[in-house]
Design a protein around this motif. Structure first.
Motif: not given
Length: 439
Positions: A218-222, A249-256, A271-274
């Motif tokens: 599930k994406p939430k587990d990822f 995960l660069k910060d709470k709102n950005n990933m690479l 800007y959301s888990r979704g």
């Protein structure tokens, strides 16, 4: 004792094998007798005659037996006695893939395995599953001619040992070959990468060297796994020797997301888990990937390296070489750094310790790598060729990042400038195949 023979045909008598008495005596035959003559999976009854008129290194077979066994006279064959049978061989099969195309693309590369043919000897055949006749236990393949150094097409019985060179073989085919030649069908495993990780994690001696990992579901587990470790490696569970995709995960709102296999690097804002879940769904299908804590953490000095492991002819695992990428302060990309042998000096520079300690660490690395490969074997598999990717950190912590147990390429030794290591590994593979074939 090695009994290399020159095979000739005779049209005078049917069902006969003629040997010089000294040759026959070398493997326990002292008088005329009846025995089965075996070449691969095929055996025929014959009368064994002894004749002093025949040169000691020659064997004369009646043409009917030669034809029934499909014996190649141009190969450097040996003869030995085993129980109530006389074996002629070794007869080794190289299973390259499922389809004919897999052979056509690999024949020239397979010649590397026969660089030391004088030590291996025997009949060496490359084949694909497409050309196997399960009913008659025969296969169409390419037999190596040591005199011309070329492959010649023909139809032959099943070999005495089969060296699996493809990354996967179906359970049906594996069961079929194992029912015929048993453990001599080798270098095959039914484990994918996730199965292999679970097997390693259940090993008391290995589990502490493994980073945390999970099967992508599930994406939430990822998401929560990424939140916990901030940098993770995502791998296909298929047995492919490919670099993992890195998610940071660069910060709470950005990933690479960086994919070294395609040279693709993308930044994503969410800007959301979704929104984060949507990115995961775009790249990774549930059940097809495993997610692993990344050992390569920015700011922490380490050395990544690969240990090449093969079985010798007695079935004992041996480390044949350890290779890494030379670190260059002017070169920020590890993927274009030159490949070199991992020397003790590399460890000394990283760990800042004395010679005795470094020697102990070097030996521990080899011990861990071999124990990891041994942990993947069971009664249903006979592995022979592996590569263990490992990392050692600046405080001496050792990690196993991946174990490739499905015939990894050892061309890394060539790239590093050690052709003697490369050809020694391939020769060792073939000597193990020779041993399994009864010689």
């Amino acid at each position: 004792m090695e009994n290399v023979i020159e095979l000739s045909s005779s049209t005078h008598n049917a069902g006969r094998l003629t040997l010089h008495p000294n040759l026959a005596r070398s493997f326990g035959l002292k008088r005329q007798t009846k025995k089965r003559i075996r070449f691969g999976s095929k055996a025929v009854q014959a009368t064994i005659y002894l004749s002093k008129h025949l040169p000691q290194n020659k064997a004369s077979l009646s043409t009917d037996i030669l034809d029934k066994l499909s014996l190649p006279q141009h190969c450097s064959l040996e003869i030995t006695n085993r129980g109530d049978e006389i074996l002629i061989g070794p007869f080794i099969g190289l299973l390259v893939g499922d389809e004919q195309d897999s052979i056509d693309n690999q024949l020239n590369n397979l010649l590397d395995y026969l660089f030391h043919y004088r030590e291996i000897r025997g009949a060496i055949m490359a084949f694909s599953l497409e050309n196997v006749d399960k009913v008659n236990l025969t296969m169409q393949g390419y037999l190596f001619n040591p005199k011309t150094k070329k492959w010649e097409q023909g139809i032959f019985p099943y070999p005495s040992s089969i060296f699996v060179m493809s990354t996967s073989v179906s359970s049906d085919w594996a069961d079929h070959f194992q029912a015929i030649i048993g453990n001599s069908f080798f270098n095959h495993s039914r484990l994918n990468k996730w199965d292999a990780h679970k097997r390693l994690a259940s090993s008391i001696g290995i589990k502490n060297y493994l980073p945390d990992a999970m099967l992508h579901g599930k994406p939430k587990d990822f998401y929560w796994f990424l939140k916990k470790f901030s940098t993770v490696d995502v791998k296909s569970i298929k047995m492919e020797d490919r670099s993992p995709i890195k998610v940071i995960l660069k910060d709470k709102n950005n990933m690479l997301i960086s994919n070294p296999n395609t040279n693709e690097i993308k930044n994503y804002s969410f800007y959301s888990r979704g929104q984060a879940y949507s990115v995961f769904d775009k790249y990774f299908h549930a059940g097809d990937y495993m997610i692993q804590e990344s050992i390569d953490v920015p700011g922490y000095q380490n050395i990544e390296f690969r240990v090449l492991i093969v079985k010798d002819k007695w079935g004992k695992w041996q480390a044949k070489g350890i290779f890494t990428r030379e670190k260059d302060s002017e070169n920020l990309s590890k993927f274009i750094s030159p490949i070199v042998k991992l020397e003790k000096e590399h460890l000394k520079d990283l760990l800042q310790r004395g010679d005795v300690y470094i020697s102990m660490v070097y030996q521990e690395i080899i011990y861990i790598a071999i124990e990891a490969v041994e942990a993947l074997e069971d009664s249903d598999s006979n592995l022979a060729n592996a590569a263990v990717d490992m990392v050692i950190g600046e405080i001496g912590d050792i990690w196993i990042s991946n174990v490739n147990h499905c015939h990894p390429s050892h061309e890394i030794a060539l790239v590093a400038g050690y052709p003697e290591v490369y050809y020694e590994i391939l020769k060792t593979n073939m000597l193990y195949a020779r041993k399994l074939a009864g010689f």
